[in-house]
Write a protein that holds these residues in place. Structure first.
Motif, PDB file in Angstrom:
ATOM      1  N   ALA A  22      48.099 -33.558  38.173  1.00  0.00           N
ATOM      2  CA  ALA A  22      49.224 -34.494  38.202  1.00  0.00           C
ATOM      3  C   ALA A  22      50.244 -34.067  39.263  1.00  0.00           C
ATOM      4  O   ALA A  22      50.751 -34.904  40.026  1.00  0.00           O
ATOM      5  N   LEU A  23      50.550 -32.770  39.325  1.00  0.00           N
ATOM      6  CA  LEU A  23      51.511 -32.270  40.314  1.00  0.00           C
ATOM      7  C   LEU A  23      50.980 -32.458  41.737  1.00  0.00           C
ATOM      8  O   LEU A  23      51.737 -32.792  42.655  1.00  0.00           O
ATOM      9  N   LEU A  24      49.678 -32.283  41.905  1.00  0.00           N
ATOM     10  CA  LEU A  24      49.051 -32.473  43.225  1.00  0.00           C
ATOM     11  C   LEU A  24      49.186 -33.927  43.661  1.00  0.00           C
ATOM     12  O   LEU A  24      49.526 -34.206  44.824  1.00  0.00           O
ATOM     13  N   ASN A  25      48.937 -34.847  42.735  1.00  0.00           N
ATOM     14  CA  ASN A  25      49.073 -36.274  43.053  1.00  0.00           C
ATOM     15  C   ASN A  25      50.502 -36.616  43.456  1.00  0.00           C
ATOM     16  O   ASN A  25      50.733 -37.377  44.405  1.00  0.00           O
ATOM     17  N   ILE A  26      51.467 -36.039  42.727  1.00  0.00           N
ATOM     18  CA  ILE A  26      52.881 -36.312  43.031  1.00  0.00           C
ATOM     19  C   ILE A  26      53.240 -35.774  44.420  1.00  0.00           C
ATOM     20  O   ILE A  26      53.899 -36.441  45.215  1.00  0.00           O
ATOM     21  N   LEU A  27      52.779 -34.558  44.723  1.00  0.00           N
ATOM     22  CA  LEU A  27      53.085 -33.923  46.011  1.00  0.00           C
ATOM     23  C   LEU A  27      52.548 -34.707  47.197  1.00  0.00           C
ATOM     24  O   LEU A  27      53.084 -34.634  48.302  1.00  0.00           O
ATOM     25  N   HIS A  28      51.452 -35.460  46.959  1.00  0.00           N
ATOM     26  CA  HIS A  28      50.829 -36.203  48.051  1.00  0.00           C
ATOM     27  C   HIS A  28      51.161 -37.691  48.003  1.00  0.00           C
ATOM     28  O   HIS A  28      50.536 -38.492  48.701  1.00  0.00           O
ATOM     29  N   ASN A  29      52.161 -38.036  47.182  1.00  0.00           N
ATOM     30  CA  ASN A  29      52.593 -39.426  47.117  1.00  0.00           C
ATOM     31  C   ASN A  29      53.693 -39.651  48.149  1.00  0.00           C
ATOM     32  O   ASN A  29      54.781 -39.075  48.046  1.00  0.00           O
ATOM     33  N   LYS A  63      57.797 -24.538  44.986  1.00  0.00           N
ATOM     34  CA  LYS A  63      58.457 -24.519  43.677  1.00  0.00           C
ATOM     35  C   LYS A  63      57.485 -24.786  42.541  1.00  0.00           C
ATOM     36  O   LYS A  63      57.603 -24.221  41.454  1.00  0.00           O
ATOM     37  N   ILE A  64      56.551 -25.685  42.773  1.00  0.00           N
ATOM     38  CA  ILE A  64      55.696 -26.104  41.659  1.00  0.00           C
ATOM     39  C   ILE A  64      54.273 -25.558  41.749  1.00  0.00           C
ATOM     40  O   ILE A  64      53.468 -25.806  40.850  1.00  0.00           O
ATOM     41  N   GLY A  65      54.007 -24.797  42.797  1.00  0.00           N
ATOM     42  CA  GLY A  65      52.646 -24.299  43.011  1.00  0.00           C
ATOM     43  C   GLY A  65      52.110 -23.441  41.884  1.00  0.00           C
ATOM     44  O   GLY A  65      50.901 -23.429  41.615  1.00  0.00           O
ATOM     45  N   GLU A  66      52.989 -22.709  41.215  1.00  0.00           N
ATOM     46  CA  GLU A  66      52.552 -21.797  40.153  1.00  0.00           C
ATOM     47  C   GLU A  66      52.591 -22.450  38.761  1.00  0.00           C
ATOM     48  O   GLU A  66      52.235 -21.812  37.777  1.00  0.00           O
ATOM     49  N   ILE A  67      53.039 -23.688  38.686  1.00  0.00           N
ATOM     50  CA  ILE A  67      53.168 -24.352  37.382  1.00  0.00           C
ATOM     51  C   ILE A  67      51.818 -24.878  36.914  1.00  0.00           C
ATOM     52  O   ILE A  67      51.172 -25.667  37.610  1.00  0.00           O
ATOM     53  N   ASP A  68      51.382 -24.435  35.762  1.00  0.00           N
ATOM     54  CA  ASP A  68      50.113 -24.946  35.230  1.00  0.00           C
ATOM     55  C   ASP A  68      50.191 -25.270  33.741  1.00  0.00           C
ATOM     56  O   ASP A  68      49.180 -25.329  33.052  1.00  0.00           O
ATOM     57  N   SER A  69      51.423 -25.481  33.242  1.00  0.00           N
ATOM     58  CA  SER A  69      51.576 -25.901  31.845  1.00  0.00           C
ATOM     59  C   SER A  69      52.792 -26.824  31.723  1.00  0.00           C
ATOM     60  O   SER A  69      53.695 -26.795  32.570  1.00  0.00           O
ATOM     61  N   VAL A  70      52.788 -27.635  30.678  1.00  0.00           N
ATOM     62  CA  VAL A  70      53.911 -28.535  30.421  1.00  0.00           C
ATOM     63  C   VAL A  70      55.186 -27.726  30.189  1.00  0.00           C
ATOM     64  O   VAL A  70      56.265 -28.088  30.677  1.00  0.00           O
ATOM     65  N   TYR A  71      55.073 -26.601  29.487  1.00  0.00           N
ATOM     66  CA  TYR A  71      56.242 -25.762  29.211  1.00  0.00           C
ATOM     67  C   TYR A  71      56.873 -25.274  30.516  1.00  0.00           C
ATOM     68  O   TYR A  71      58.096 -25.333  30.683  1.00  0.00           O
ATOM     69  N   GLU A  72      56.049 -24.812  31.452  1.00  0.00           N
ATOM     70  CA  GLU A  72      56.576 -24.316  32.730  1.00  0.00           C
ATOM     71  C   GLU A  72      57.249 -25.442  33.515  1.00  0.00           C
ATOM     72  O   GLU A  72      58.281 -25.234  34.163  1.00  0.00           O
ATOM     73  N   SER A 149      55.500 -42.426  36.560  1.00  0.00           N
ATOM     74  CA  SER A 149      54.721 -42.286  35.322  1.00  0.00           C
ATOM     75  C   SER A 149      54.226 -40.853  35.153  1.00  0.00           C
ATOM     76  O   SER A 149      54.317 -40.269  34.070  1.00  0.00           O
ATOM     77  N   ASP A 150      53.718 -40.272  36.243  1.00  0.00           N
ATOM     78  CA  ASP A 150      53.207 -38.891  36.182  1.00  0.00           C
ATOM     79  C   ASP A 150      54.314 -37.897  35.838  1.00  0.00           C
ATOM     80  O   ASP A 150      54.127 -37.000  35.008  1.00  0.00           O
ATOM     81  N   ILE A 151      55.475 -38.060  36.463  1.00  0.00           N
ATOM     82  CA  ILE A 151      56.598 -37.143  36.201  1.00  0.00           C
ATOM     83  C   ILE A 151      57.031 -37.242  34.739  1.00  0.00           C
ATOM     84  O   ILE A 151      57.257 -36.224  34.074  1.00  0.00           O
TER      85      ILE A 151
END
Length: 370
Positions: A22-29, A63-72, A149-151
């Motif tokens: 989801a974060l990858l899709n957002i970054l490339h939008n 900033k978001i490269g290391e995020i891999d959970s909803v909590y993070e 929607s993804d965010i």
């Protein structure tokens, strides 16, 4: 996992396993990057935005490269939330939260003044008390753009399908009813607005249709009263000393009153979200009511109890009391603060804006008289 094993896949928040994609899709939008670039560089974005966008993407990726959970992801949001509270409020207070069990899951049915900030303040207060954040009901009318929607789904939002019609609507509402029950029983608290759309006139009232929806998936297995108790409903009153969108709301209500219609611009909801987040709110108070454990046999009876708690627990600011003409000890600055907001609109919209601030006082007085 198949759709049969995951019947809520299309509406539920993302799972941890879905966060990275989801974060990858957002970054490339491209549209998202354009919006962020405009926000960060308002003066330069129109002339050299194309040059800045790659650097914005790199900065975001860092900033978001290391995020891999909803909590993070939510902890990243919390950092921005802290800054926003510091900039746009004079103070944030709460009441009633000490009476809630941190281990319990609740269905928080809240008054609705601001699209994004109502659930955000509930989440922030719970976070400060070491409690889990809630899953948030959000209408699909606000999610027309895939990156939005993804965010929202990364931030534990689930989708309320308001655009469906006929049989599809019944199917969507039954699925929503089932999902809310599934979440509460699974240990996840939920935030749900007491009505569809904000109370633009400041008159908070629970729509019984929302409560009927909560029962739709369970009509054959239990009574309405049993289902309502099973959901552990807690009414919540959120009060803003100043509503950043008050002028927009007053002008809309005035247009409807005079012309019979008001046409929203295409991105007006998104503009309201941004204004609600960044605008001056003054003192904000979040009041948690008592869990409803009495038997209410109809949606109308339950709605009346939710309204009673929301009105009685509503924190009345000087702006409310001044608007209602009940502010003997208001300071000159407080009076000037409300007058400035009233003077930000013209003609009949001024009376509407004043009434918007006065209505919580009148509603609370009605409850105490009863």
């Amino acid at each position: 996992m198949t759709d049969q094993q995951d019947p809520y896949k299309e509406i539920r928040p993302f799972n941890d396993s879905e966060v990275a994609d989801a974060l990858l899709n957002i970054l490339h939008n491209d549209e998202f990057l354009t919006a962020v670039t405009r926000y960060q560089f308002p003066k330069l974005s129109s002339s050299i935005g194309w040059l800045l966008k790659p650097f914005v993407r790199i900065a975001l990726a860092a900033k978001i490269g290391e995020i891999d959970s909803v909590y993070e992801f939510q902890m990243l949001v919390a950092n921005y939330m802290k800054k926003m509270i510091g900039r746009s409020t004079t103070k944030l207070t709460c009441s009633g939260i000490d009476e809630l069990d941190p281990e319990e899951s609740y269905l928080f049915i809240s008054n609705h003044r601001d699209i994004a900030m109502d659930p955000a303040f509930v989440n922030w207060v719970r976070h400060q008390y070491g409690m889990d954040t809630v899953r948030i009901a959000i209408g699909d009318n606000l999610l027309r753009k895939p990156y939005v929607s993804d965010i929202m789904r990364l931030n534990k939002s689930f989708i309320v399908n308001r655009s469906a019609t006929g049989r599809e609507m019944m199917k969507a509402l039954t699925q929503l009813s089932s999902y809310i029950d599934h979440s509460i029983l699974g240990g996840h608290s939920i935030w749900l607005a007491q009505r569809e759309g904000r109370a633009k006139d400041g008159n908070d009232a629970t729509d019984p249709a929302i409560l009927k929806m909560l029962y739709m998936a369970h009509r054959k297995s239990r009574s309405f009263a049993e289902q309502a108790k099973r959901l552990n409903i807690v009414p919540v009153s959120i009060s803003y000393e100043y509503d950043p969108c008050d002028a927009l709301k007053a002008n809309e209500l005035h247009a409807k009153a005079t012309d019979g219609v008001y046409e929203k611009s295409e991105y007006e909801d998104i503009s309201s979200i941004v204004k609600g987040i960044t605008g001056d709110k003054g003192h904000v108070h979040v009041a948690f009511g008592d869990p409803i454990d009495a038997d209410f046999d109809t949606p109308e009876e339950l709605a009346a109890e939710i309204d009673r708690q929301i009105h009685e627990n509503y924190y009345l600011h000087p702006s409310n009391l001044i608007a209602a003409g009940r502010s003997d000890d208001a300071t000159a600055d407080q009076k000037a603060g409300l007058e400035a907001r009233i003077n930000s609109v013209e003609g009949g919209a001024q009376d509407i804006l004043r009434q918007m601030y006065a209505n919580p006082v009148l509603n609370q007085a009605t409850q105490t008289q009863e």
